[in-house]
Scaffold this active site. Structure first.
Site, short mmCIF file in Angstrom:
data_model
loop_
_atom_site.label_atom_id
_atom_site.label_comp_id
_atom_site.label_asym_id
_atom_site.label_seq_id
_atom_site.Cartn_x
_atom_site.Cartn_y
_atom_site.Cartn_z
N ASN A 1 -4.40 -7.02 -6.81
CA ASN A 1 -3.25 -6.99 -5.88
C ASN A 1 -3.32 -8.17 -4.93
OD1 ASN A 1 -2.99 -4.52 -7.08
ND2 ASN A 1 -3.84 -3.38 -5.35
N ASP A 2 -4.50 -8.36 -4.37
CA ASP A 2 -4.66 -9.48 -3.45
C ASP A 2 -4.88 -10.79 -4.20
OD1 ASP A 2 -4.35 -8.55 -0.79
OD2 ASP A 2 -6.16 -7.36 -1.07
N ARG B 1 2.33 -9.80 -0.81
CA ARG B 1 2.43 -8.67 -1.74
C ARG B 1 3.34 -7.56 -1.25
NH1 ARG B 1 -3.56 -5.90 -1.40
NH2 ARG B 1 -2.53 -3.96 -1.98
N ARG C 1 -10.87 4.06 -1.23
CA ARG C 1 -10.35 3.24 -0.11
C ARG C 1 -10.63 3.98 1.20
NH1 ARG C 1 -5.91 1.83 -3.96
NH2 ARG C 1 -5.60 -0.42 -3.88
N ARG D 1 -15.59 1.58 -1.02
CA ARG D 1 -15.32 0.26 -0.42
C ARG D 1 -15.34 0.38 1.09
NH1 ARG D 1 -9.67 -2.58 -1.61
NH2 ARG D 1 -8.97 -1.08 -0.06
N CYS E 1 -9.92 -2.98 -10.16
CA CYS E 1 -9.43 -1.78 -9.46
C CYS E 1 -8.08 -2.04 -8.81
CB CYS E 1 -10.45 -1.30 -8.44
SG CYS E 1 -10.74 -2.49 -7.13
N GLU F 1 -11.00 -10.94 -5.01
CA GLU F 1 -9.58 -10.83 -4.69
C GLU F 1 -9.06 -12.05 -3.93
OE1 GLU F 1 -8.80 -7.28 -2.44
OE2 GLU F 1 -10.56 -7.52 -1.19
N HIS G 1 0.81 -1.22 0.00
CA HIS G 1 0.00 0.00 0.00
C HIS G 1 0.85 1.27 0.00
CE1 HIS G 1 -3.26 -2.84 0.77
NE2 HIS G 1 -3.93 -1.97 0.03
#
Ligand code: PEP
Ligand code: MG
Length: 595
Positions: free
Chosen positions: A466-467, A477, A308, A344, A514, A443, A201
Site C-alpha cells: 500500500n505504501d 494512497r 495493526r 507490527r 501484507c 514499504e 485505511h
C-alpha cells in the site's frame, strides 16, 4: 410497482467487495445540527445516555485544552498560558455541570439543549457585568462552550452512526479509520464515501469488517436523503440510487451467486495453498484490533501476518500502558497456540490519527511523523510497546515487525533499542523471549533498493505494497483525485518487489506481502512468481486467493513474471494477469471487477 423516483447510477472506486441493498443513513449531517437552535427533548429512558454524553464531551474538551497547552507551552508567555488554565476551570466548574445534569433529569432536555441553555445564561449574565474584566471573561466562556458543543455534536453523531435497529447503508462525505472502526457491524451492511481510495485505511477496515464499500464517490451526499433506497456494488465500485425493480432483481440474483461462490470456496478452507507443482504458500490474516480472532479461526489462516496495533490505541481516552498491552498480546498468543503472530509496532500518522496520541498537524502527513519515526522521537510510546511484546513472546510465536524503515541506520537504532529494553527487563527480573524474529516492512523504495543490506540484519521482510506504491509513484494512497494514478502494476513497483524478494532469497530470510495486493486475486500469480512466500490479507480475501494458488503452477507464475518484467508495461501486465485468472478460476474472475 414502478419506482416513482428515477434510478441514478454513480461510479466511484471499488473498496470492499460485495453487494448491499438497504435504505440510506446520511452520516455527518450534523452540520445542520450544529447550527440548530431548537430545544430537543428526550425520553426518560435516555437520561443516563445524555448525561454520559455530556460527561464525555467535558472529558474530551479537557484533553483538547491540555494538549493545546502542552503543544504551545514554549511559545506562550505566563499570562497567555493562564488563559488555558481559566478555560480548564470552566470545564471543571461543578455548578455548571450540576445545572446541566439537573435540566437533563428534570426537564428531559437533550445534553446539547441543556448545556446551551445554561451556558447562554452564564454568558449573558457575564456580558452585562459593570466590571470590564468580568465582561471579557464572557468571551472565554463562549470559546470553551464552542469546544464543548463541537464535542457534543461529534459524540451525538457518532452515537447515531453506531446504533441502528435495521440494516442501513451509510453514506458520508468522509469516514476516518476511527469512525469506521466504531460502525455498528450488525446493522451497517455497506457504505459509500466521497473521499478515499482502495488502500486508504478506511477501505482496508471495510474489507476487514466484510462490509461492501465504495469510495471516491464524488458529490453523492447531496443527491440523497435519509431513508432513500440504494444498492452498493463493491465489486464494480457503483452506487445505484432509487433502483428500479429490474435492477433490484438483477442484484438480488448477483447476491445469491456471490453467496453460492463463497460457500463453495469455503469448502476449500482447510486445504493447503499449494501450487499444482508442489510449492506451498503460507496464507495468513491481517488483523485490526483484537475482536477479529474468531474470524481468523473460521478462515483457517495459518497465523497472523500483520497485526495493526494502532487500532488498540484508537478511540481510547487514555493510551494503553505496557501492562495493558502485555495482557492483550499474551491473550492473542495464547488464543493461537503454535501459530505465528506478526505484531507490527504502532503505525500512526498519515491517515491514521488519534486524539489520545495528539499528533501535531503536518502539511504532508504521509511524509512526516509516522510509524517508527514517531516511535523514535517519542520513545516512551515505542518502549512500552516493545517491552510488552518481548514479555508476551514467552507465551507464543510472536514476531515483531517495524513499519516505515527507510535506512540501515534506522534499523540499527531499533535493534539497539531492543537490546537496551532486554537489559531493563533483566534488571526488573521479568521473563521475556530473547530470541524473537524481528522483521521490517518493505514499504519505502529506499528500503527495497538496499534490501540486501537490510536482509543481513532482519529475520524477515514484509512488503507493505500500500505504501510502496504510494511512495514509488508519489501518489497519495488516500486521495481519490489521484486514485487513477495509483497503479500497483507499474513496472517500477514490480522491480522493487523483485529486488526485495531477490535479496531475501540470497540472504536466506523469508518474505511476505501484507499490503492489499496480497488479498487481490489478480495479483496472486505475480506475487507467487516473484518469490513471495507468504501472503497476509483480511480473512474474507483468503478463499479466492487459496483457490487461485491451488490452480496455479509455479512454472506458469515464474514465466508470467519473466514476460511482465521484459515488457515493463502495466497495460500488458494487467491483461496477462486477467487472462490467466479468467482461465484458471473463471468464477472468481467473473465476480471480481468483472474481468
Ligand atoms: C502497507 O503499507 O502495505 C501496509 C500493510 O501497512 P498500512 O496499510 O497499515 O500502512
Ligand atoms: Mg504501510
Amino acid at each position: 410497482m414502478v419506482s416513482e423516483k428515477k434510478e441514478i447510477l454513480f461510479h466511484g472506486i471499488p473498496a470492499s467487495p460485495g453487494i448491499a441493498i438497504a435504505p440510506v443513513y446520511l452520516s455527518g449531517s450534523q452540520e445542520k445540527h450544529i447550527v440548530s437552535n431548537e430545544s430537543v427533548l428526550i425520553l426518560p429512558e435516555n437520561i443516563e445516555t445524555e448525561i454520559e454524553l455530556f460527561r464525555q464531551s467535558l472529558e474530551q474538551t479537557r484533553n483538547e485544552i491540555k494538549d493545546l497547552q502542552s503543544t504551545l507551552r514554549d511559545s506562550l508567555d505566563e499570562r497567555e498560558a493562564a488563559i488555558f488554565d481559566a478555560h480548564l476551570l470552566i470545564v471543571d466548574d461543578r455548578m455548571l455541570s450540576t445545572e446541566v445534569i439537573s435540566l437533563i433529569q428534570k426537564k428531559l432536555l437533550s445534553a446539547r439543549t441543556a448545556f446551551k441553555q445554561t451556558i447562554e445564561r452564564y454568558i449573558s449574565a457575564m456580558s452585562s457585568m459593570p466590571d470590564q474584566y468580568l465582561r471579557e471573561r464572557a468571551a472565554d466562556i463562549q470559546d470553551v462552550a464552542n469546544r464543548i458543543l463541537a464535542h457534543l455534536d461529534g459524540l451525538a453523531d457518532k452515537k447515531k452512526v453506531a446504533s441502528f435497529s435495521e440494516p442501513v447503508i451509510v453514506i458520508a462525505r468522509d469516514l476516518t479509520p476511527s469512525d469506521t472502526a466504531t460502525l455498528d457491524r450488525s446493522h451497517v451492511i455497506g457504505f459509500a464515501i466521497e473521499t478515499g481510495s482502495p488502500t486508504s485505511h478506511t477501505a482496508i477496515l471495510a474489507r476487514s469488517m466484510k462490509i461492501p464499500a465504495v469510495v471516491g464517490m464524488r458529490r453523492i451526499f447531496e443527491r440523497l436523503t435519509d431513508g432513500d433506497k440504494v444498492i452498493i456494488d463493491g465489486y464494480l465500485g457503483m452506487v445505484i440510487i432509487h433502483p428500479n425493480p429490474e435492477t433490484i432483481e438483477f442484484y438480488t440474483e448477483k447476491l445469491c451467486r456471490q453467496e453460492r461462490l463463497l460457500s463453495e470456496l469455503e469448502k476449500e478452507n482447510r486445504m493447503l495453498a499449494e501450487t499444482t507443482d508442489g510449492y506451498v504458500i503460507q496464507l495468513m490474516a491481517n488483523v485490526e484490533g483484537i475482536d477479529g480472532i474468531e474470524e481468523i479461526r473460521k478462515s483457517c489462516a495459518e497465523g497472523i501476518g500483520l497485526f495493526r496495533t494502532e487500532y488498540l490505541f484508537m478511540n481510547k481516552p487514555v493510551l494503553p500502558d505496557e501492562e495493558t498491552q502485555f495482557q492483550v498480546y499474551k491473550t492473542l498468543a495464547e488464543s493461537m497456540p503454535g501459530q505465528p503472530i506478526i505484531i507490527r509496532t504502532l503505525d500512526v500518522g498519515g491517515d491514521k490519527f488519534d486524539a489520545a496520541i495528539s499528533l501535531p498537524k503536518e502539511p504532508n502527513p504521509f511524509l512526516g511523523m509516522r510509524a517508527i519515526r514517531l516511535g523514535l522521537s517519542r520513545p516512551e510510546l515505542l518502549k512500552n510497546q516493545l517491552r510488552a511484546l518481548l514479555r508476551a513472546g514467552v507465551y507464543g510465536d510472536i514476531k515483531i515487525l517495524f513499519p516505515m524503515v527507510s535506512s540501515v541506520e534506522e534499523l540499527d537504532g531499533l535493534l539497539n533499542l531492543l537490546e537496551q529494553l532486554k537489559d531493563e527487563l533483566r534488571e526488573r527480573d521479568l521473563s521475556f523471549n530473547d530470541d524473537m524474529d524481528i522483521g521490517i516492512m518493505i514499504e519505502i523504495p529506499s528500503a527495497a533498493l538496499i534490501a540486501d543490506q537490510l536482509a543481513k540484519k532482519a529475520d524477515f521482510f514484509s512488503i507493505g505494497s500500500n505504501d510502496l506504491v504510494q511512495y514509488t509513484l508519489a501518489v497519495d494512497r488516500s486521495n481519490e483525485k489521484v486514485a487513477k494514478l495509483y497503479n500497483p502494476m507499474h513496472p517500477a513497483v514490480i522491480e522493487l518487489i523483485a529486488a526485495a524478494a531477490g535479496a531475501a532469497r540470497e540472504n536466506q530470510i523469508w518474505i511476505s506481502c501484507c499490503g492489499e495486493l496480497a488479498g487481490d486475486p489478480l495479483f496472486t500469480p505475480l506475487l507467487v512468481g516473484l518469490g513471495v512466500q507468504e501472503l497476509s490479507m483480511s480473512p474474507g480475501a483468503l478463499p479466492p486467493v487459496r483457490r487461485i494458488i491451488r490452480r496455479l503452477s509455479m512454472r506458469e507464475a515464474e514465466s508470467l513474471v519473466k514476460d511482465v518484467r521484459r515488457e515493463a508495461n502495466s497495460a500488458y501486465t494487467a491483461s496477462r494477469c486477467k487472462e490467466l485468472i479468467a482461465r484458471i478460476a473463471p468464477s472468481i474472475a467473473k465476480m471480481n471487477k468483472g474481468f
